[in-house]
Scaffold this motif. Structure first.
Motif, short mmCIF file in Angstrom:
data_model
loop_
_atom_site.label_atom_id
_atom_site.label_comp_id
_atom_site.label_asym_id
_atom_site.label_seq_id
_atom_site.Cartn_x
_atom_site.Cartn_y
_atom_site.Cartn_z
N MET A 1 0.80 11.92 -0.39
CA MET A 1 -0.53 12.18 0.39
C MET A 1 -1.44 12.46 -0.77
SD MET A 1 -1.39 12.79 3.36
CE MET A 1 -0.08 13.53 4.57
N ASN A 2 -1.28 13.19 -1.78
CA ASN A 2 -1.80 13.68 -2.85
C ASN A 2 -2.62 12.52 -3.68
OD1 ASN A 2 -1.63 16.64 -2.67
ND2 ASN A 2 0.36 16.54 -4.16
N LEU A 3 -1.70 11.45 -3.76
CA LEU A 3 -2.31 10.28 -4.26
C LEU A 3 -3.56 9.83 -3.61
CD1 LEU A 3 -1.69 8.24 -6.62
CD2 LEU A 3 -0.28 6.99 -4.84
N LEU A 4 -3.33 9.83 -2.37
CA LEU A 4 -4.62 9.29 -1.31
C LEU A 4 -5.58 10.17 -1.52
CD1 LEU A 4 -2.91 8.56 2.37
CD2 LEU A 4 -3.64 6.87 0.27
N ILE A 5 -5.62 11.60 -1.70
CA ILE A 5 -6.38 12.58 -1.64
C ILE A 5 -7.37 12.83 -2.74
CG2 ILE A 5 -7.10 14.81 -1.19
CD1 ILE A 5 -4.82 14.96 0.87
N ALA B 1 -16.04 10.60 0.46
CA ALA B 1 -16.56 9.81 1.75
C ALA B 1 -17.58 8.96 1.65
CB ALA B 1 -17.11 11.08 2.65
N THR B 2 -18.11 8.44 0.21
CA THR B 2 -18.80 7.45 0.09
C THR B 2 -18.21 6.30 -0.16
OG1 THR B 2 -18.60 7.73 -2.47
CG2 THR B 2 -20.49 8.91 -1.33
N ALA B 3 -16.70 6.44 -0.12
CA ALA B 3 -15.63 5.21 -0.06
C ALA B 3 -14.85 4.91 1.13
CB ALA B 3 -14.83 5.10 -1.18
N VAL B 4 -14.52 6.10 1.67
CA VAL B 4 -13.26 6.25 2.76
C VAL B 4 -13.92 6.69 3.89
CG1 VAL B 4 -11.00 6.99 3.48
CG2 VAL B 4 -11.70 6.49 0.88
N GLY C 1 0.83 -1.32 0.03
CA GLY C 1 -0.07 -0.13 0.06
C GLY C 1 0.92 1.34 0.10
N ASN C 2 0.01 2.47 0.02
CA ASN C 2 0.74 3.94 0.16
C ASN C 2 1.95 3.87 1.36
OD1 ASN C 2 0.95 6.80 0.32
ND2 ASN C 2 -0.54 6.93 -1.10
N GLY C 3 2.93 4.29 0.57
CA GLY C 3 4.07 4.60 1.55
C GLY C 3 4.62 3.33 2.21
N GLY C 4 4.24 2.16 1.71
CA GLY C 4 4.80 1.10 2.29
C GLY C 4 5.90 0.28 1.52
N VAL D 1 -6.38 13.11 7.00
CA VAL D 1 -5.41 13.43 5.95
C VAL D 1 -5.27 14.59 5.31
CG1 VAL D 1 -4.49 12.34 3.90
CG2 VAL D 1 -5.53 10.80 5.47
N VAL D 2 -6.34 15.08 5.04
CA VAL D 2 -6.33 16.55 4.61
C VAL D 2 -5.85 17.34 5.57
CG1 VAL D 2 -8.06 18.52 3.94
CG2 VAL D 2 -8.50 16.17 3.07
N LYS D 3 -6.10 17.26 6.81
CA LYS D 3 -5.23 18.28 7.88
C LYS D 3 -4.02 18.11 7.83
CE LYS D 3 -5.25 19.24 12.77
NZ LYS D 3 -5.87 18.98 14.14
N GLU D 4 -3.50 17.12 7.76
CA GLU D 4 -1.92 16.54 7.60
C GLU D 4 -1.27 17.16 6.30
OE1 GLU D 4 0.13 15.50 9.82
OE2 GLU D 4 -1.32 15.65 11.20
#
Length: 283
Positions: free
Chosen positions: A195-199, A161-164, A64-67, A172-175
């Motif tokens: 981070m952009n990938l996640l958002i 937010a329908t998925a996550v 996964g992301n960052g892993g 995550v947005v705050k970070e």
């Protein structure tokens, strides 16, 4: 690395590792840093690091992301008893250094396809966790001949937010906002890219899922970062799919439910897919 940057990167690790319980296992593991099993391949403009274990039919595992490869310390030895395990650090993660600005799930899926080509693998089973599950879905969509059977856990089709879970999105947005205000060092730019990938991604349609031909096992925790109804939607949109929602589980099914996870995925790979319809639904 600053404490704040470390926290931000930890949040990017949507794989959700709980180091308070399993840090010793990960710290002591040779997976992801095994010179006897490790290789580099020139893949689409960068050097992709990967390791191979075992013999037999090929099995690709995607983190996964960052892993990194190290996230699968409980899966590699189990599946290496049955298959030839191929596991790589995805682009811009782990030892697969990529300093470019662009990063997308489609790019990573194409990277994995190219890696399989370089290893002369025409078809394989695939396990993907979190962003690795997204990459697995895209690999099956874009390169269908490459995927024999697919098992994904904690994958999502879009980033809203329908998925996550909405609280996770807010966190995550705050970070991301905090990270954006830091000095633009190489480390902060790298963390921001992940981070952009996640958002902002992925953007996989139900119509695309419907083109997946391989049997697929769709997995999620009942308290996953990815909402169970979204996991159900993924399973419903893939023609040949099974669904497994694990009770009392979050996002890290391959860690905290490793024994059940490994056995269920192995059984899925080994047993013929069956269509359950009509009177068979009573069985």
């Amino acid at each position: 690395m600053t404490k704040r940057l470390f926290i931000s990167i930890a949040l990017v690790l949507i794989v959700g590792l709980s180091y308070s319980q399993s840090s010793d296992d990960f710290a002591k593991s040779i997976y992801g840093r095994n010179p006897k099993a490790g290789h580099y391949a020139k893949i689409n403009g960068f050097n992709m690091y990967y390791e191979t274990y075992g013999e037999g039919e090929p099995l690709l595992i995607i983190h996964g992301n960052g892993g990194s490869i190290n996230n699968f310390i409980y899966q590699i030895p189990y599946f290496a008893k049955h298959y030839k395990v191929i596991i790589a650090d995805s682009r811009a993660q782990g030892k697969s250094i990529d300093t470019g600005d662009a990063l997308s799930y489609e790019m990573m899926a194409d990277d994995l396809n190219t890696l399989l080509d370089s290893l002369h693998i025409n078809s394989c089973n695939v396990i993907g966790w979190s962003d690795g599950g997204i990459n697995g879905l895209l690999l099956a969509i874009k390169h269908p001949d490459k995927v024999k059977k697919l098992a994904v856990t904690g994958a999502n089709l879009w980033p809203d937010a329908t998925a996550v879970d909405s609280k996770v999105i807010d966190l995550v947005v705050k970070e991301q906002d905090i990270l954006s205000k830091q000095s633009p060092t190489a480390e902060t730019k790298h963390a921001m890219k992940l981070m952009n990938l996640l958002i902002n991604e992925p953007h996989i349609s139900l119509e695309q899922l419907n083109t997946i031909k391989c049997p697929t096992l769709v997995i999620g925790g009942d308290h996953d970062v990815i909402l169970p109804m979204h996991t159900l939607l993924i399973a419903q949109s893939i023609p040949k799919s099974y669904l497994w929602i694990i009770p009392n589980s979050g996002h890290s099914t391959p860690i905290f439910y490793k024994d059940q996870f490994n056995k269920a995925v192995y059984d899925f790979f080994e047993k013929p897919f069956r269509t359950i319809d009509g009177p068979d639904r009573f069985n």
